[in-house]
Every structure is written in C-alpha cells, then in structure tokens.
Design an enzyme around this catalytic site. Structure first.
Site, short mmCIF file in Angstrom:
data_model
loop_
_atom_site.label_atom_id
_atom_site.label_comp_id
_atom_site.label_asym_id
_atom_site.label_seq_id
_atom_site.Cartn_x
_atom_site.Cartn_y
_atom_site.Cartn_z
N LYS A 133 0.85 -1.21 0.00
CA LYS A 133 0.00 0.00 0.00
C LYS A 133 0.88 1.25 0.00
O LYS A 133 2.09 1.18 0.27
CB LYS A 133 -0.94 0.00 1.20
CG LYS A 133 -1.67 -1.29 1.44
CD LYS A 133 -2.74 -1.62 0.39
CE LYS A 133 -3.33 -2.99 0.72
NZ LYS A 133 -4.45 -3.45 -0.02
C1 LIG Z 1 -5.23 -4.53 0.84
C2 LIG Z 1 -6.71 -4.50 0.88
C3 LIG Z 1 -7.43 -4.73 2.07
C4 LIG Z 1 -6.85 -5.09 3.41
O1 LIG Z 1 -5.73 -5.84 3.40
P1 LIG Z 1 -4.96 -6.39 4.69
O2 LIG Z 1 -3.98 -7.30 4.06
O3 LIG Z 1 -5.93 -7.07 5.57
O4 LIG Z 1 -4.32 -5.23 5.38
C5 LIG Z 1 -8.81 -4.59 2.02
N1 LIG Z 1 -9.45 -4.26 0.91
C6 LIG Z 1 -8.80 -4.03 -0.25
C7 LIG Z 1 -9.60 -3.62 -1.45
C8 LIG Z 1 -7.41 -4.15 -0.32
O5 LIG Z 1 -6.77 -3.93 -1.47
#
Ligand SMILES: *Cc1c(COP(=O)(O)O)cnc(C)c1O
Length: 377
Positions: free
Chosen positions: A185
């Site tokens: 992210k």
């Molecule tokens: C990355 C992501 C998440 C959450 O990811 P975690 O690995 O649990 O931190 C949730 N929704 C979307 C659309 C994502 O791309």
C-alpha cells in the site's frame, strides 16, 4: 538480452523508519502502547481530514471493526462491489450478515451506483464502497441513495490513501472508513490498518471492540460486557507508520508520476487502457492497472504477462470477482446474477510494476518491451 528484475510492488522505506523502530526498541515500548501509536493515529487522522483514527492490526480487521461499530448484525444485508478483493466481503460474513454484490462501472471500475438501488431490500443496512486501485467511487449518487434509504456507508479505502473526491479525502466520504498498511500500500507498516471517522460514537465503539471490550474509561477491570476482538497494532509497527506518513505526499506524487510515465510511453499503443482519473477526482494510482483489449492489442492478457515475465517484469492479474468465490457461494451469497463488467475486468486486467520507488528507466524498459511485443505480432 537485457534482463531486469522488476517486482510488481515493493515497499518504499526511505525515511525515518529505521530510526523510529530502533527508538521503540531502545525504550522497551514494543507492544500496543507508546508514543508512536498516538503520533501515528493523530497524523493519519489529520492527513485524512477526519476527527478520529484508531490503529488496528490489518486492513481486513479494520473493515470488520468498522462494520461492528456500525452495528451490523446477523441477518443484515450489506451492499458492496462484486469487483474487489475478498477482504471487503469476509468481515460482513464474520458478523453473520450477507454481502450483496453490485457490478462495476466500466469507466472507473468502481461500484456502479446505478446498480445499487435494485439490490436494496428491507434487510439492507449498509453499503461498503471500495475505492479500487486508487480511484474514489462516485459518491454523489451513493450519498443520495444512502439518505433516501437510510443506509450507512463504510469506505474500504485500503488502496486510496490520499485520494480525493471533489476536494474531500477518501476516509472522509462515509460514516466510517478502513485503511490497510500492508507492504504494497502507499503507506505501510508491514501489516497494519486504521479505522477513521468523524463520529464520537463510532470511534468509541471501534476502540472498545478493538481492545477486547475493556471498559473505555474508569478502572481497567477484567469484567467484559461484550464479545470483543484483539485487533491492536504495535508501537514498533506504528514507528514505521509515523516515518511513512512524514513522506506520504511524496509517495503519492511518485505513484501519480509513474502512471503519467506509463501513459506517455504507451500513448500510441492501441489496446491497453489504464484506469482514468474522472473529473473532480484525484486518483493516487496505487497500481498501474490496465485492461487489455486483445483484438486491438494482438495478444491477450495472459500471454502478455508470460512475455513480460521472460524479461523479469513481474505483473499480477486483477481480482477474481466476489460472485466467483467458492467461499462466498457456500456462505449463501447470491452469485447467480450477471456481472459482465467485473468478469471483463477480471479476465483482461493486469497490474504493471507499481512501487513508489520505481525508476524512470525501469518504466521505460517495461514500455519498450510492450511496444516491441506489439510490433512483432
Ligand atoms: C489490501 C486491501 C485490504 C486489506 O488488506 P490487509 O492485508 O488485511 O491489510 C482490504 N481491501 C482491499 C480492497 C485491499 O486492497
């Protein structure tokens, strides 16, 4: 043959991360209390221009906690996009509620506001909007629907730190919002997440349920009135987060710049289409996501991925739509409706390398290979 290894998305840790982590270790504050937790929550709330933020252990848990704060219960229905990652849907199931899927819109790939109303029943309580790949959802019609039907809105903003909708930041577009700080992210803490809101009541409920339903004020007794979760982030992870937030605007510029370079180098290549930036929106281009039209491009998405991997260029396919997930079919979601746009995206979409730290010559190399491939067909 010139070969590189270009990963699809690497974390970019070029600031004070190490310094702050060492400080957390040196001071022995390594669990879920400490100054970095407070600083990170404050800085993130300020960045999103919301009143409150509470850190959590990952983005999926952030969504779960947000839905719990909204009091989603067994038997409730929650409307959400068919085209998303399963992290958006599973927390609805954790609460015994039912995810109800709406197809994507072809232009931005986000939930199609025009498909929402027909899915509303007297059990519908909330809408999960997921801002896909960095582009905010079209909120105006969604706000209108939520007012008319009295539905709550939770944002899954895992992919959109800092994206904007008519001047308002993602995270500030609904009743409550969830972010992820997974390694790919725009801001990362390794694993981690955040719940943000402007509501006193919702932040209290989030903090309460996040920490085993320990009483929020008064003596910390070991009496628990409700079934809580243990979703705390550690001060060591928050130390990374504080360093990342210091540079967040740079990271967003880097991602936007990467996308502009791809678009420039590939502007004369037919059959490859990037996610656009709709008027009034600021896309942070979390991923350089593109859809291949094999008639125009000459080869299909899977073949393109194979060819790129021969040059050390790592890519990834788009999400598999929710209606195709055996887990959600078994759970009892209605997976029989038609979702043509989600299917088209899933069958033809890929991410090209997208890390903030990508170099111009790497992007040039990738684009050259794509062009050469097209010429040779
Ligand atoms: C990355 C992501 C998440 C959450 O990811 P975690 O690995 O649990 O931190 C949730 N929704 C979307 C659309 C994502 O791309």
């Amino acid at each position: 043959m010139k070969k590189m290894h270009i990963p699809v998305c690497e974390p970019f840790l070029a600031g004070n991360e190490k310094k702050y982590v060492v400080e957390a270790l040196d001071t022995n504050w390594i669990s879920s209390r400490g100054k970095f937790i407070d600083q990170f929550e404050k800085a993130f709330a300020d960045f999103c221009e919301v009143k409150y933020a509470t850190s959590v252990s990952n983005g999926t848990n952030a969504i779960h906690l947000g839905l719990k704060a909204l009091d989603i219960r067994p038997g409730d229905e929650v409307i959400m996009p068919d085209f998303t990652m399963i992290c958006s849907a599973l927390p609805v199931c954790y609460l015994g509620a039912k995810p109800v899927f709406v197809d994507a819109e072809a232009e931005t790939w986000n939930i199609d506001p025009e498909g929402i109303e027909e899915k509303i029943t007297d059990k519908t309580k909330a809408i999960v909007v997921v801002h896909i790949y960095g582009h905010p959802c079209d909120m105006k019609p969604i706000w209108d629907i939520s007012r008319r039907y009295n539905l709550l809105i939770i944002e899954d903003a895992a992919e959109t730190h800092g994206a904007e909708y008519f001047g308002k930041k993602c995270g500030n577009l609904g009743d409550i919002a969830a972010f992820s700080f997974f390694a790919n992210k725009v801001v990362t803490t390794g694993e981690g997440g955040m719940v943000v809101t402007n509501s006193d009541k919702l932040i209290d409920r989030s903090r309460y349920y996040k920490d085993l339903c320990f009483p929020l004020s008064g003596e910390r007794t070991y009496f628990h009135e409700d079934i809580g979760f243990q979703y705390r982030l550690s001060n060591v992870q928050a130390a990374i987060g504080v360093a990342q937030i210091e540079n967040i605007n740079d990271y967003i510029e880097m991602r936007r710049n990467n996308n502009a370079l791809y678009a420039e180098f590939l502007n004369d290549v037919e059959g490859i289409k990037f996610q656009p930036e709709r008027k009034g929106c600021r896309n942070i281009y979390w991923m350089n996501a593109a859809v291949i039209d094999d008639d125009k491009f000459g080869i299909n998405r899977d073949r393109l991925m194979e060819k790129l991997s021969e040059f050390g260029i790592q890519t990834r396919k788009f999400f598999v739509p929710m209606h195709k997930q055996p887990a959600l079919q078994k759970y009892g979601c209605d997976c029989s409706a038609e979702y043509p746009i989600a299917n088209w995206l899933s069958d033809n979409g890929l991410y090209l390398p997208s890390g903030s730290g990508l170099k111009v010559d790497q992007i040039e190399f990738i684009c050259e290979k794509i062009k050469a491939m097209k010429r040779s067909i």
